[in-house]
Write a protein that holds these residues in place. Sequence first.
Motif, PDB file in Angstrom:
ATOM      1  N   VAL A 119     -19.266   4.955  21.031  1.00  0.00           N
ATOM      2  CA  VAL A 119     -20.382   4.075  21.364  1.00  0.00           C
ATOM      3  C   VAL A 119     -21.620   4.600  20.643  1.00  0.00           C
ATOM      4  CG1 VAL A 119     -19.464   3.322  23.584  1.00  0.00           C
ATOM      5  CG2 VAL A 119     -20.854   5.405  23.485  1.00  0.00           C
ATOM      6  N   ASP A 120     -22.586   3.731  20.452  1.00  0.00           N
ATOM      7  CA  ASP A 120     -23.746   4.099  19.627  1.00  0.00           C
ATOM      8  C   ASP A 120     -24.477   5.323  20.152  1.00  0.00           C
ATOM      9  OD1 ASP A 120     -23.175   1.941  18.003  1.00  0.00           O
ATOM     10  OD2 ASP A 120     -24.586   0.591  19.023  1.00  0.00           O
ATOM     11  N   GLU A 121     -24.540   5.450  21.477  1.00  0.00           N
ATOM     12  CA  GLU A 121     -25.287   6.563  22.070  1.00  0.00           C
ATOM     13  C   GLU A 121     -24.445   7.822  22.262  1.00  0.00           C
ATOM     14  OE1 GLU A 121     -23.781   3.985  25.517  1.00  0.00           O
ATOM     15  OE2 GLU A 121     -24.448   3.740  23.441  1.00  0.00           O
ATOM     16  N   GLY A 122     -23.142   7.730  22.015  1.00  0.00           N
ATOM     17  CA  GLY A 122     -22.266   8.884  22.215  1.00  0.00           C
ATOM     18  C   GLY A 122     -21.990   9.141  23.688  1.00  0.00           C
ATOM     19  N   PHE A 123     -21.252  10.213  23.943  1.00  0.00           N
ATOM     20  CA  PHE A 123     -20.866  10.595  25.304  1.00  0.00           C
ATOM     21  C   PHE A 123     -21.235  12.048  25.562  1.00  0.00           C
ATOM     22  CE2 PHE A 123     -17.683   7.358  24.085  1.00  0.00           C
ATOM     23  CZ  PHE A 123     -17.828   6.462  25.130  1.00  0.00           C
ATOM     24  N   ASP A 124     -21.606  12.355  26.816  1.00  0.00           N
ATOM     25  CA  ASP A 124     -21.791  13.765  27.166  1.00  0.00           C
ATOM     26  C   ASP A 124     -20.436  14.360  27.566  1.00  0.00           C
ATOM     27  OD1 ASP A 124     -21.264  13.218  29.904  1.00  0.00           O
ATOM     28  OD2 ASP A 124     -23.389  12.979  30.378  1.00  0.00           O
ATOM     29  N   TYR A 125     -20.423  15.646  27.901  1.00  0.00           N
ATOM     30  CA  TYR A 125     -19.146  16.340  28.154  1.00  0.00           C
ATOM     31  C   TYR A 125     -18.397  15.777  29.354  1.00  0.00           C
ATOM     32  CZ  TYR A 125     -20.701  19.822  24.771  1.00  0.00           C
ATOM     33  OH  TYR A 125     -21.122  20.447  23.622  1.00  0.00           O
ATOM     34  N   GLU A 126     -19.114  15.399  30.384  1.00  0.00           N
ATOM     35  CA  GLU A 126     -18.470  14.814  31.568  1.00  0.00           C
ATOM     36  C   GLU A 126     -17.859  13.458  31.218  1.00  0.00           C
ATOM     37  OE1 GLU A 126     -18.572  15.705  35.055  1.00  0.00           O
ATOM     38  OE2 GLU A 126     -19.421  17.694  34.675  1.00  0.00           O
ATOM     39  N   GLU A 127     -18.599  12.661  30.442  1.00  0.00           N
ATOM     40  CA  GLU A 127     -18.141  11.319  30.111  1.00  0.00           C
ATOM     41  C   GLU A 127     -16.944  11.326  29.171  1.00  0.00           C
ATOM     42  OE1 GLU A 127     -22.532   9.135  30.401  1.00  0.00           O
ATOM     43  OE2 GLU A 127     -21.841  10.013  28.499  1.00  0.00           O
ATOM     44  N   VAL A 230     -20.130  10.272  13.809  1.00  0.00           N
ATOM     45  CA  VAL A 230     -20.020   9.368  14.951  1.00  0.00           C
ATOM     46  C   VAL A 230     -18.675   9.581  15.658  1.00  0.00           C
ATOM     47  CG1 VAL A 230     -19.852   6.957  15.675  1.00  0.00           C
ATOM     48  CG2 VAL A 230     -21.583   7.642  14.006  1.00  0.00           C
ATOM     49  N   ALA A 231     -17.605   9.642  14.892  1.00  0.00           N
ATOM     50  CA  ALA A 231     -16.269   9.785  15.480  1.00  0.00           C
ATOM     51  C   ALA A 231     -16.110  11.079  16.253  1.00  0.00           C
ATOM     52  CB  ALA A 231     -15.210   9.691  14.388  1.00  0.00           C
ATOM     53  N   PHE A 232     -16.778  12.133  15.809  1.00  0.00           N
ATOM     54  CA  PHE A 232     -16.660  13.431  16.474  1.00  0.00           C
ATOM     55  C   PHE A 232     -17.784  13.681  17.473  1.00  0.00           C
ATOM     56  CE2 PHE A 232     -13.406  14.105  13.407  1.00  0.00           C
ATOM     57  CZ  PHE A 232     -12.576  15.069  13.960  1.00  0.00           C
ATOM     58  N   ASN A 233     -18.535  12.625  17.796  1.00  0.00           N
ATOM     59  CA  ASN A 233     -19.582  12.710  18.819  1.00  0.00           C
ATOM     60  C   ASN A 233     -20.674  13.700  18.427  1.00  0.00           C
ATOM     61  OD1 ASN A 233     -20.208  11.428  21.343  1.00  0.00           O
ATOM     62  ND2 ASN A 233     -19.791  13.326  22.427  1.00  0.00           N
ATOM     63  N   TRP A 234     -20.896  13.813  17.119  1.00  0.00           N
ATOM     64  CA  TRP A 234     -21.940  14.692  16.598  1.00  0.00           C
ATOM     65  C   TRP A 234     -23.222  13.930  16.282  1.00  0.00           C
ATOM     66  CZ3 TRP A 234     -17.963  16.936  12.631  1.00  0.00           C
ATOM     67  CH2 TRP A 234     -17.130  17.856  13.270  1.00  0.00           C
ATOM     68  N   HIS A 235     -23.248  12.617  16.549  1.00  0.00           N
ATOM     69  CA  HIS A 235     -24.422  11.810  16.233  1.00  0.00           C
ATOM     70  C   HIS A 235     -25.413  11.786  17.383  1.00  0.00           C
ATOM     71  CE1 HIS A 235     -21.987   9.251  18.678  1.00  0.00           C
ATOM     72  NE2 HIS A 235     -22.731   8.177  18.531  1.00  0.00           N
ATOM     73  N   ARG A 236     -25.078  12.413  18.479  1.00  0.00           N
ATOM     74  CA  ARG A 236     -25.975  12.464  19.630  1.00  0.00           C
ATOM     75  C   ARG A 236     -26.702  13.807  19.635  1.00  0.00           C
ATOM     76  NH1 ARG A 236     -24.421  14.880  24.254  1.00  0.00           N
ATOM     77  NH2 ARG A 236     -25.177  13.158  25.516  1.00  0.00           N
ATOM     78  N   GLU A 237     -27.734  13.918  20.485  1.00  0.00           N
ATOM     79  CA  GLU A 237     -28.478  15.178  20.582  1.00  0.00           C
ATOM     80  C   GLU A 237     -28.368  15.757  21.985  1.00  0.00           C
ATOM     81  OE1 GLU A 237     -29.806  17.054  18.361  1.00  0.00           O
ATOM     82  OE2 GLU A 237     -29.433  15.658  16.697  1.00  0.00           O
ATOM     83  N   PRO A 238     -27.892  17.008  22.110  1.00  0.00           N
ATOM     84  CA  PRO A 238     -27.372  17.818  21.011  1.00  0.00           C
ATOM     85  C   PRO A 238     -25.966  17.360  20.628  1.00  0.00           C
ATOM     86  CG  PRO A 238     -27.130  19.003  23.075  1.00  0.00           C
ATOM     87  CD  PRO A 238     -27.851  17.734  23.401  1.00  0.00           C
TER      88      PRO A 238
END
Length: 378
Positions: A119-127, A230-238
């Motif tokens: 998703v555009d905003e990414g996911f946190d570790y729990e999600e 994006v695929a590796f969830n590196w597009h979010r901060e942190p």
Amino acid sequence: MGGNGVNGTVAAGWERVREEFEAFAAAEPHSPEAQLAVHHRGRRVVDLWAGEDTDADTLSGVFSITKGAAHLVVALLVQDGTLELDRPVSAYWPEFTGYGKERLTLRQLISHQSGLINVDEGFDYEEIADDALIAARLAGQKPYWEPGTAYGYHAFVIGALTGEVVRRATGMSIQEVYEERIRAPYGLDLYMGLPASQEGRWKPVLEMLPTPEQAAAQAAAGPVPELLAVAFNWHREPPMDLVTHANHPRTRELGPASAGGIGSARGVAGLYAAAIGEVGSRAALLKPETATEFARLQMPGQEVLTGEWDHFGLGFEQQHAVGPLAFGHCGAAGGQGFADPVTGIAYGYTRRRFGFPGGIAPENGRLTAAVLEVARGL
């Protein structure tokens, strides 16, 4: 060899594999905390481990090796008629619509063609540990390319997408079907959701410790391509840290089907042995024609994220170094698992210490070559 000493056993005739494993372990600058298990026609012939704090029974995060277990579930459900590969995903999951998603077939989905890499905003570790949450969010997400026109690695979400189809068709999560039909009957040390009773055997994944030369090469490589980030969830901060994800309590608890499995090399090799051949009194999980269909290349050409060519069968990675009927999946820390119906080999390799540069570790090439040399000689 210091802390990299090798322990375990090999069957008579398989000494060549032990020699290769010992050579790799001796050359590692840091303890790899690695395990290697190989079955040949249903019999375990290699059972080795190396490291300061790892033995044959140690369980740890296996990352995308989990995708092999998840898609073995899908193969079984296709084999028994519960799922149809060429039926639209939306026929099982009505909310999976918009932006051309409603035309995407299950075959296309599990060969990484949906474009729903995050998703555009990414996911946190729990999600990102929660497949049901991921699936719900992806149902309305605009794909990153037109579904069915290209393929690219859905690193942390493919198991959630596949798993939602499984849940809609069976009323059970993909983790539940895996436990009932595969893990428990075969007694596999490869879990999607680690039971509390096994927590004492778990040990954490360890970060990569590159040599100065490796660190310099990594720095010179430049930024990660945008879609890969994006695929590796590196597009979010942190950006998401892979080691933190693997070791997170929610990952262990929920066992996300993309990259959250916990297991050992014995468990990985046992999974693939059960897939293609008799194990004890139990028949192979897959009929030969099912195994062939899931191993077959689905979309020739270049993968849009990594640039690799001819990468995927149905949920499984192509095994070009092994043979056209082989199927399996690697894991980010360096592990690898595969089955080869031609030679009767089932291979499982795990690392707790992240290998350089990440993804399938280079020693797999030498280990696989040694295994196949012995098997073909027999």
